[in-house]
Design a protein around this motif. Structure first.
Motif, PDB file in Angstrom:
ATOM      1  N   PRO A  86       0.835  -1.210   0.000  1.00  0.00           N
ATOM      2  CA  PRO A  86       0.000   0.000   0.000  1.00  0.00           C
ATOM      3  C   PRO A  86       0.867   1.257   0.000  1.00  0.00           C
ATOM      4  O   PRO A  86       2.023   1.248   0.410  1.00  0.00           O
ATOM      5  CB  PRO A  86      -0.792  -0.117   1.305  1.00  0.00           C
ATOM      6  N   LEU A  87       0.294   2.356  -0.465  1.00  0.00           N
ATOM      7  CA  LEU A  87       0.994   3.639  -0.452  1.00  0.00           C
ATOM      8  C   LEU A  87       1.314   4.051   0.983  1.00  0.00           C
ATOM      9  O   LEU A  87       0.561   3.773   1.910  1.00  0.00           O
ATOM     10  CB  LEU A  87       0.133   4.711  -1.117  1.00  0.00           C
ATOM     11  N   LYS A  88       2.424   4.726   1.155  1.00  0.00           N
ATOM     12  CA  LYS A  88       2.831   5.150   2.490  1.00  0.00           C
ATOM     13  C   LYS A  88       2.123   6.426   2.930  1.00  0.00           C
ATOM     14  O   LYS A  88       2.069   6.734   4.108  1.00  0.00           O
ATOM     15  CB  LYS A  88       4.344   5.412   2.524  1.00  0.00           C
ATOM     16  N   ASP A  89       1.622   7.183   1.984  1.00  0.00           N
ATOM     17  CA  ASP A  89       1.088   8.504   2.321  1.00  0.00           C
ATOM     18  C   ASP A  89      -0.414   8.492   2.589  1.00  0.00           C
ATOM     19  O   ASP A  89      -1.061   9.523   2.589  1.00  0.00           O
ATOM     20  CB  ASP A  89       1.396   9.493   1.205  1.00  0.00           C
ATOM     21  N   ALA A  90      -0.981   7.312   2.783  1.00  0.00           N
ATOM     22  CA  ALA A  90      -2.409   7.213   3.077  1.00  0.00           C
ATOM     23  C   ALA A  90      -2.600   6.304   4.279  1.00  0.00           C
ATOM     24  O   ALA A  90      -1.744   5.491   4.609  1.00  0.00           O
ATOM     25  CB  ALA A  90      -3.173   6.668   1.870  1.00  0.00           C
ATOM     26  N   LYS A  91      -3.727   6.435   4.944  1.00  0.00           N
ATOM     27  CA  LYS A  91      -3.988   5.620   6.128  1.00  0.00           C
ATOM     28  C   LYS A  91      -4.595   4.284   5.708  1.00  0.00           C
ATOM     29  O   LYS A  91      -5.811   4.122   5.649  1.00  0.00           O
ATOM     30  CB  LYS A  91      -4.914   6.365   7.089  1.00  0.00           C
ATOM     31  N   ASP A 138       4.663   2.554   7.819  1.00  0.00           N
ATOM     32  CA  ASP A 138       5.723   2.817   6.849  1.00  0.00           C
ATOM     33  C   ASP A 138       6.278   1.484   6.361  1.00  0.00           C
ATOM     34  O   ASP A 138       6.049   0.447   6.966  1.00  0.00           O
ATOM     35  CB  ASP A 138       6.839   3.639   7.494  1.00  0.00           C
ATOM     36  N   HIS A 139       7.027   1.496   5.259  1.00  0.00           N
ATOM     37  CA  HIS A 139       7.756   0.304   4.837  1.00  0.00           C
ATOM     38  C   HIS A 139       9.025   0.702   4.112  1.00  0.00           C
ATOM     39  O   HIS A 139       9.094   1.727   3.428  1.00  0.00           O
ATOM     40  CB  HIS A 139       6.893  -0.633   3.975  1.00  0.00           C
ATOM     41  N   GLU A 140      10.044  -0.096   4.339  1.00  0.00           N
ATOM     42  CA  GLU A 140      11.355   0.061   3.710  1.00  0.00           C
ATOM     43  C   GLU A 140      11.935  -1.345   3.600  1.00  0.00           C
ATOM     44  O   GLU A 140      12.228  -1.973   4.611  1.00  0.00           O
ATOM     45  CB  GLU A 140      12.272   0.949   4.548  1.00  0.00           C
ATOM     46  N   ALA A 141      12.051  -1.850   2.383  1.00  0.00           N
ATOM     47  CA  ALA A 141      12.434  -3.251   2.180  1.00  0.00           C
ATOM     48  C   ALA A 141      13.663  -3.621   3.021  1.00  0.00           C
ATOM     49  O   ALA A 141      14.634  -2.877   3.041  1.00  0.00           O
ATOM     50  CB  ALA A 141      12.733  -3.491   0.702  1.00  0.00           C
ATOM     51  N   PRO A 142      13.581  -4.757   3.744  1.00  0.00           N
ATOM     52  CA  PRO A 142      12.496  -5.755   3.733  1.00  0.00           C
ATOM     53  C   PRO A 142      11.502  -5.593   4.881  1.00  0.00           C
ATOM     54  O   PRO A 142      10.780  -6.529   5.202  1.00  0.00           O
ATOM     55  CB  PRO A 142      13.280  -7.057   3.910  1.00  0.00           C
ATOM     56  N   HIS A 143      11.460  -4.439   5.523  1.00  0.00           N
ATOM     57  CA  HIS A 143      10.625  -4.280   6.716  1.00  0.00           C
ATOM     58  C   HIS A 143       9.351  -3.487   6.446  1.00  0.00           C
ATOM     59  O   HIS A 143       9.315  -2.619   5.560  1.00  0.00           O
ATOM     60  CB  HIS A 143      11.426  -3.579   7.826  1.00  0.00           C
TER      61      HIS A 143
END
Length: 260
Positions: free
Chosen positions: A183-188, A213-218
């Motif tokens: 999912p997009l990071k800038d939406a809830k 938030d997400h940043e591969a691989p987390h």
């Protein structure tokens, strides 16, 4: 409840909880839950009564119930609950495993690595000492499973992931689907978790669950989970798999170099 009208009310309330905050849903009998949900989804009069937006949420809840069939409780040979696991078709992981099923869980739950087995905080358990139970799986999946072999493992301080094959065949009509993108990071966006917190009956963590938030691989998200949820599948709002639940806390650094 055995009363059909009361059952409709119960399912309505549960589906509407997808839009609210603050708790969880415990599923006592998944087959009955799915049967009633399917009947209500197919009932056009019921759909008209609810309106399109509310009905979409209810149908979404029905899809979540179907995903639960592939979620397992992981125990040791004494019946102590270690965590949760879930099934994926082998071809979703690697062509070598096409036509077979793989079970995912955490390395801090099941491992054969010495560092994991001797971890002072919570040692993992050897695969030969593990029993896997699909409490709400298809009829063909009744009984206990054992691990055949570990095909991949990454320690708790890396991916905290163990992937195994099982000692007998699995038959699952509607497998868990992999999300094509996060999912997009800038939406809830909401996330949903299915597991066995503290070894209880299959539970859905639906409320106060937000993707952070997400940043591969987390992937970071807020969700009310408990011990025993380790290894649970994490889904997006369409009930497609986006993550393997690991652990959380108040002191984890934010992703993407953000402060705090």
């Amino acid at each position: 409840t055995k009363n059909p009208d009361e059952a409709k009310i119960v399912h309505l309330l549960r589906s509407s909880l997808l839009e609210e905050e603050g708790g969880r849903v415990d599923i006592d009998d998944l087959d009955k839950e799915i049967e009633t949900a399917r009947d209500l989804v197919e009932n056009k009069n019921f759909e008209a009564l609810l309106g399109s937006e509310r009905f979409t949420t209810f149908k979404n809840y029905h899809n979540g119930l179907e995903r639960a069939r592939g979620v397992a409780k992981i125990e040791d040979r004494s019946g102590n609950v270690l965590g949760t696991g879930f099934l994926l078709p082998g071809e979703n992981v690697h062509p070598h495993y096409e036509g077979s099923w793989l079970l995912f869980t955490n390395a801090h739950v099941v491992s054969e690595e010495q560092a994991e087995l001797e971890d002072p905080r919570k040692p993992s358990v050897r695969p030969e000492d593990v029993r896997i139970i699909f409490e709400e799986g298809d009829e063909e999946m009744e009984g206990e499973y054992e691990i055949d072999e570990i095909v991949f493992s990454s320690g708790r301080y890396l991916l905290d992931c163990t992937v195994v094959t099982l000692n007998r065949e699995v038959s699952m009509r509607k497998p868990i689907k992999l999300a094509q993108r996060l999912p997009l990071k800038d939406a809830k966006h909401r996330v949903f978790v299915i597991g066995h917190p503290r070894g209880r009956k299959l539970s859905f963590s639906l409320y106060d669950n937000l993707l952070l938030d997400h940043e591969a691989p987390h992937l970071h998200y807020r969700a009310p989970t408990e011990e025993g949820s380790s290894g649970s599948p994490v889904f997006n709002e369409d009930w497609d798999l986006i993550a393997l639940h690991h652990a959380g806390g108040q002191v984890m650094r934010k992703l993407n170099g953000k402060s705090g």
